[in-house]
Design an enzyme around this catalytic site. Structure first.
Site, PDB file in Angstrom:
ATOM      1  N   HIS A   1       0.873  -1.177   0.000  1.00  0.00           N
ATOM      2  CA  HIS A   1       0.000   0.000   0.000  1.00  0.00           C
ATOM      3  C   HIS A   1       0.910   1.227   0.000  1.00  0.00           C
ATOM      4  O   HIS A   1       2.015   1.187   0.547  1.00  0.00           O
ATOM      5  CB  HIS A   1      -0.838  -0.056   1.283  1.00  0.00           C
ATOM      6  CG  HIS A   1      -1.898   0.989   1.402  1.00  0.00           C
ATOM      7  ND1 HIS A   1      -1.624   2.273   1.815  1.00  0.00           N
ATOM      8  CD2 HIS A   1      -3.235   0.940   1.185  1.00  0.00           C
ATOM      9  CE1 HIS A   1      -2.752   2.971   1.850  1.00  0.00           C
ATOM     10  NE2 HIS A   1      -3.741   2.187   1.470  1.00  0.00           N
TER      11      HIS A   1
ATOM     12  N   ASP B   1       3.002  -4.186   8.246  1.00  0.00           N
ATOM     13  CA  ASP B   1       1.782  -3.423   8.038  1.00  0.00           C
ATOM     14  C   ASP B   1       0.627  -4.398   8.253  1.00  0.00           C
ATOM     15  O   ASP B   1       0.343  -5.240   7.395  1.00  0.00           O
ATOM     16  CB  ASP B   1       1.776  -2.846   6.620  1.00  0.00           C
ATOM     17  CG  ASP B   1       0.431  -2.231   6.250  1.00  0.00           C
ATOM     18  OD1 ASP B   1      -0.528  -2.353   7.040  1.00  0.00           O
ATOM     19  OD2 ASP B   1       0.342  -1.646   5.154  1.00  0.00           O
TER      20      ASP B   1
ATOM     21  N   GLN C   1      -4.538  -5.006   7.198  1.00  0.00           N
ATOM     22  CA  GLN C   1      -5.532  -5.968   6.703  1.00  0.00           C
ATOM     23  C   GLN C   1      -5.404  -7.334   7.378  1.00  0.00           C
ATOM     24  O   GLN C   1      -6.116  -8.269   6.998  1.00  0.00           O
ATOM     25  CB  GLN C   1      -5.406  -6.146   5.181  1.00  0.00           C
ATOM     26  CG  GLN C   1      -5.634  -4.871   4.377  1.00  0.00           C
ATOM     27  CD  GLN C   1      -7.072  -4.360   4.407  1.00  0.00           C
ATOM     28  OE1 GLN C   1      -7.981  -5.039   4.912  1.00  0.00           O
ATOM     29  NE2 GLN C   1      -7.287  -3.165   3.889  1.00  0.00           N
TER      30      GLN C   1
ATOM     31  N   LYS D   1     -10.626  -0.209  10.584  1.00  0.00           N
ATOM     32  CA  LYS D   1     -10.854  -1.405   9.772  1.00  0.00           C
ATOM     33  C   LYS D   1     -11.230  -2.611  10.632  1.00  0.00           C
ATOM     34  O   LYS D   1     -11.380  -3.722  10.136  1.00  0.00           O
ATOM     35  CB  LYS D   1      -9.593  -1.741   8.961  1.00  0.00           C
ATOM     36  CG  LYS D   1      -9.245  -0.692   7.902  1.00  0.00           C
ATOM     37  CD  LYS D   1      -8.093  -1.168   7.049  1.00  0.00           C
ATOM     38  CE  LYS D   1      -7.372  -0.044   6.342  1.00  0.00           C
ATOM     39  NZ  LYS D   1      -8.085   0.465   5.175  1.00  0.00           N
TER      40      LYS D   1
ATOM     41  N   CYS E   1      -4.851   2.375  -3.576  1.00  0.00           N
ATOM     42  CA  CYS E   1      -3.586   2.853  -2.998  1.00  0.00           C
ATOM     43  C   CYS E   1      -2.447   1.862  -3.203  1.00  0.00           C
ATOM     44  O   CYS E   1      -1.562   1.737  -2.349  1.00  0.00           O
ATOM     45  CB  CYS E   1      -3.726   3.179  -1.520  1.00  0.00           C
ATOM     46  SG  CYS E   1      -4.840   4.543  -1.208  1.00  0.00           S
TER      47      CYS E   1
HETATM   48  N1  7TS Z   1      -1.944  -0.705   4.684  1.00  0.00           N
HETATM   49  C1  7TS Z   1      -2.864  -1.485   4.111  1.00  0.00           C
HETATM   50  C2  7TS Z   1      -2.533  -2.902   3.782  1.00  0.00           C
HETATM   51  C3  7TS Z   1      -4.132  -0.960   3.852  1.00  0.00           C
HETATM   52  O1  7TS Z   1      -5.050  -1.749   3.292  1.00  0.00           O
HETATM   53  C4  7TS Z   1      -4.423   0.370   4.213  1.00  0.00           C
HETATM   54  C5  7TS Z   1      -5.746   1.002   3.907  1.00  0.00           C
HETATM   55  C6  7TS Z   1      -3.423   1.127   4.822  1.00  0.00           C
HETATM   56  C7  7TS Z   1      -2.198   0.557   5.050  1.00  0.00           C
HETATM   57  C8  7TS Z   1      -3.642   2.528   5.275  1.00  0.00           C
HETATM   58  O2  7TS Z   1      -4.537   2.552   6.325  1.00  0.00           O
HETATM   59  P1  7TS Z   1      -5.009   3.957   6.910  1.00  0.00           P
HETATM   60  O3  7TS Z   1      -6.011   3.597   7.952  1.00  0.00           O
HETATM   61  O4  7TS Z   1      -3.805   4.630   7.448  1.00  0.00           O
HETATM   62  O5  7TS Z   1      -5.606   4.711   5.763  1.00  0.00           O
HETATM   63  N2  7TS Z   1      -6.377   0.446   2.789  1.00  0.00           N
HETATM   64  C9  7TS Z   1      -7.441   0.978   2.156  1.00  0.00           C
HETATM   65  C10 7TS Z   1      -8.021   0.325   1.075  1.00  0.00           C
HETATM   66  O6  7TS Z   1      -7.649  -0.753   0.651  1.00  0.00           O
HETATM   67  N3  7TS Z   1      -9.055   1.065   0.616  1.00  0.00           N
HETATM   68  O7  7TS Z   1      -9.153   2.157   1.381  1.00  0.00           O
HETATM   69  C11 7TS Z   1      -8.152   2.113   2.320  1.00  0.00           C
END
Ligand code: 7TS
Length: 408
Positions: free
Chosen positions: A124, A201, A204, A227, A366
């Site tokens: 990401h 990371d 997910q 999430k 992303c």
């Molecule tokens: N890493 C992964 C694997 C992600 O899926 C996401 C967000 C992030 C980092 C960033 O998370 P945040 O909470 O800091 O934004 N992924 C997604 C997505 O797949 N669609 O919208 C956000």
């Protein structure tokens, strides 16, 4: 069976709404953000109604109660991920901020020009750009574990890259596009054998499968509350204590200090050293309740249930002619299904699905370099969580047949 979807769905008020008169919501976008159970909504509501006060400062009943709720949430989160101590659990805004904290604070202290950082081709942007910034500022060298055609990391190539003696190996646990579950323990073990620091990371993985940092052994783990049934605006950075102790503060201000003089300061102890300013108090408390909620269902049960759903979904999706599904097939994978439907633009696909109340995501999610790798600019992605049902997969497939009729 502890897993009762009908009962779980009743906890999520939003699932009762219609998106248009007579059209029920089918929410298949939990990889972007999950919906929130009433328990979490109520906890935030009740915090503001009964307890609201700033933490760590006042000597009055509300301030003490607020501090106690905020800190006991931290302890629950520490237990949830198998951290030895809540001192290792730092509240941030989200995964993105957690990774930036490590890249900036640990990176600037420990990396010099020419040092190698290993990432993967499936990252990401939030685990790419912070390291690219260091590449520009310091001159570190980035190397990437390649992704195979069926969406898996080339572990053999990874072992070759380790000959470069990397200082850091930072990788996603579960892909938000491919659904691939990367062999975290194996990657960390190999990194350690060459003395590299590791960052996972977990954006997910932590919401979907049991993640125990004491078993995986990584130095840093980043994830987001929103999430995993928690509110937006709260995330976590777990770090190994010796590393956190040796890192300089990321932001300066109130709370992160022990003593301030006109021209200098002494940092506070962990975890407060990294929590400058008034934090997201209600959100942290909400995340604690989300953790209670997930633990009551059981992470093992959640991961089994999602596996059933994604197996069914991948089986049904590949039956739709014209669908090209990304990621590992017939393998254990996370509950996301990204696909191309014979070059119909994903925005058009998702617009037609939206007519049926089906919420999916269209775009690069992303992960632009990953899409480049598969020579696609965008995909349509359905992602699943504890409240989704087999019937909703059928609705998705029915709706995709409509897309084909319209554009085919
Ligand atoms: N890493 C992964 C694997 C992600 O899926 C996401 C967000 C992030 C980092 C960033 O998370 P945040 O909470 O800091 O934004 N992924 C997604 C997505 O797949 N669609 O919208 C956000």
């Amino acid at each position: 069976n502890p897993f009762d979807t009908t009962k779980i769905r009743q906890d999520f008020p939003i699932l009762k709404r219609e998106v248009r008169p007579g059209v029920k919501l089918v929410y298949l976008d939990s990889a972007a953000t999950s919906q929130k159970p009433i328990q979490v909504i109520d906890a935030i509501d009740s915090f503001y109604k009964l307890t609201n006060a700033n933490i760590h400062r006042g000597i009055h009943v509300l301030a003490e109660e607020a501090t106690e709720l905020y800190e006991s949430a931290r302890q629950k989160i520490a237990n949830f991920i198998g951290a030895q101590s809540s001192r290792q659990v730092i509240y941030t805004r989200n995964t993105t901020e957690s990774i930036n904290l490590v890249a900036s604070s640990w990176g600037r202290k420990n990396l010099v020009a020419g040092d190698v950082v290993i990432l993967t081709e499936m990252e990401h942007h939030s685990n790419l750009v912070p390291w690219q910034i260091l590449q520009e500022d310091i001159g570190i060298r980035l190397e990437f574990i390649p992704v195979s055609d069926d969406g898996q990391l080339d572990i053999e190539k990874y072992h070759q890259l380790l000959d470069l003696k990397p200082k850091m190996v930072a990788f996603m646990h579960v892909s938000n596009v491919l659904g691939t579950i990367n062999p975290a323990k194996e990657i960390v073990k190999a990194a350690k054998s060459v003395g590299a620091v590791t960052l996972i990371d977990g954006a997910q993985s932590v919401p979907h499968i049991p993640v125990k940092i004491n078993e995986i052994g990584a130095d840093f783990l980043a994830f987001s509350g929103h999430k995993m049934c928690g509110p937006t605006g709260i995330g976590i950075l777990y770090g190994r204590e010796e590393l956190l102790e040796a890192m300089p503060p990321y932001m300066g201000g109130g709370d992160m200090i022990k003593r301030v003089y006109l021209r200098s300061f002494k940092s506070n102890e962990l975890p407060y050293k990294f929590e400058a300013g008034t934090p997201a108090i209600a959100e942290a408390i909400g995340l604690g309740v989300a953790v209670d909620y997930l633990e009551r269902i059981g992470m093992q049960n959640i991961s089994h249930y999602e596996r059933e759903i994604i197996e069914y979904a991948t089986d049904r999706l590949v039956e739709v002619s014209g669908v090209k599904l990304l990621g590992p097939l017939n393998k254990e994978r996370g509950a996301v299904a990204s696909f191309d439907l014979f070059n119909v633009h994903p925005h058009d696909v998702s617009q037609v699905l939206d007519m049926d109340g089906i919420a999916v995501r269209a775009g690069h999610h992303c992960a632009m370099p990953l899409h480049d790798r598969f020579q696609l600019t965008a995909t349509t992605r359905a992602s699943f969580y504890i409240y989704n049902t087999i019937e909703e997969v059928d609705l998705l497939v029915d709706s995709l047949h409509k897309v084909k009729k319209l554009f085919g």
